[in-house]
Design an enzyme around this catalytic site. Sequence first.
Site, PDB file in Angstrom:
ATOM      1  CG  HIS A 152      -1.740   1.286   1.284  1.00 24.83           C
ATOM      2  ND1 HIS A 152      -2.915   1.424   0.572  1.00 24.83           N
ATOM      3  CD2 HIS A 152      -1.536   2.478   1.896  1.00 24.83           C
ATOM      4  CE1 HIS A 152      -3.404   2.635   0.768  1.00 24.83           C
ATOM      5  NE2 HIS A 152      -2.592   3.294   1.568  1.00 24.83           N
ATOM      6  CG  ASP A 161     -12.013   3.796   6.124  1.00 19.02           C
ATOM      7  OD1 ASP A 161     -11.546   4.668   6.877  1.00 19.02           O
ATOM      8  OD2 ASP A 161     -11.700   3.711   4.918  1.00 19.02           O
ATOM      9  NE  ARG A 188     -10.373  10.885   8.889  1.00 18.94           N
ATOM     10  CZ  ARG A 188      -9.458  10.093   8.316  1.00 18.94           C
ATOM     11  NH1 ARG A 188      -9.795   8.893   7.891  1.00 18.94           N
ATOM     12  NH2 ARG A 188      -8.220  10.487   8.188  1.00 18.94           N
ATOM     13  CB  SER A 222      -8.585   5.426   7.428  1.00 18.39           C
ATOM     14  OG  SER A 222      -9.022   5.424   6.102  1.00 18.39           O
ATOM     15  CE  LYS A 250      -9.192   2.331   3.426  1.00 20.15           C
ATOM     16  NZ  LYS A 250      -9.367   3.710   3.060  1.00 20.15           N
TER      17      LYS A 250
END
Length: 437
Positions: free
Chosen positions: A94, A173, A180, A195, A199
């Site tokens: 990621h 989320d 947010r 967050s 995931k």
Amino acid sequence: MIRDDEVIHAVSVIAAKRDAHELSDAQISWVIDAYTRGEVAAEQMSSLLMAIVLRGMGRREIASWTRAMIDSGRRVDLSGLRRDGRPLVTVDKHSTGGVGDKITLPLTPLVASFGVAVPQLSGRGLGHTGGTLDKLEAIPGWRSDLSGDEMVAQLEGVGAVVCAAGADLAPADRMLYALRDVTGTVESIPLIASSIMSKKIAEGTGALVLDVKFGAGAFLPDVEDARSLAETMVELGTDAGVRTSALLTDMNTPLGRAVGNAVEVAESLKVLDGGGPADVVELTLALAREMLDAAGLSAADPAEHLANGRAMDSWRAMIAAQGGDPDGSLPIARHQEVVTAPAEGVIVSMDARAVGDAAWRLGAGRSRPGESVQAEAGVIIHAKPGDRVRTGDALFTLHTQTPERVAGARSALVDAVVVGTDREVTPGPRVLDRVTA
Ligand code: URA
């Protein structure tokens, strides 16, 4: 901290965080569940989020917040993946997002070419950083909306998958991130870490490598903020049983020489063909080594598979499995304009954020979720820091389908490049540090 048997309601949770108390696991799981079910109002959740931004959360609270978001949806189990009767190791990557960050494209098939399953659930771009799905959708026929069964079949067959995350993965989320975004509560390390990790943990990967960026084009420009985010995410992953490590990488200058959609696919193909810009190759190989190490293949040399075509074979199989034509032509912008160097000298710096904004203004990105993007739009960079230029030399070529967008892109680039005289500039490495548990 309140006792677990006390009655919980939204105002008491907000007041506890406002007054800098730790939230209990019961408070956290209640408030996230109640918000997801519509029992806690958006204004109450906004207030709690702002209290978290200002007061922070400790390690236990962040882990609890992450768990509650995972529990709001489905947790995928990839432990049953098999190839030729043998279990498959899963490793994902990621990135916190950057300008010209196309690394997922060469990296996913490269790591899969060593027999590792890479379940890369990706998103679309918003603002100045591009989205991996938007880039791949420039390939004729390629589709991102795989079902769970299709994803599993592709992991067992090809090994490499890049697809959209299903709506049932950490839905809390999704709701919280949208809130947010409009309440000034994105910039909080506990909220960002939980967050992202909710995931990634829900997607069921066995190991995870994080590319946490700092610098002008990064989500968190300050290097110490980025380090703290990396450490928090590594802790969260490790505590959840996912082998997690992170690289801290420099995003002051755009990655490579292409920023946009089809133009980034074209650059990725050069890397898969054994060429491509040195910084893109450096980061691809560093992340591949980290992923292969996490998969127990520390002796494997990913550079070999870029040179001998095995990574390219894996790419072709991945694209074809998702309906794409690996031999199809990529779309080319109808309108192209050159931006030239204002002075003679050596390029000292190039602001990644400005180049990302220019690509976005040309149509490569979106300002609201759901907007369409131009596959053809983007910026080609002709000279990078360390290169010598003469007045009038090409610095950038702007690509778009809509020429009226060019003026905005040109204005984004006005101060993007600093040209110095009589100086040697040697760009530093992309990878600054490694963060492990
Ligand atoms: N990306 C995410 O998925 N969540 C955040 O909070 C920030 C960036």
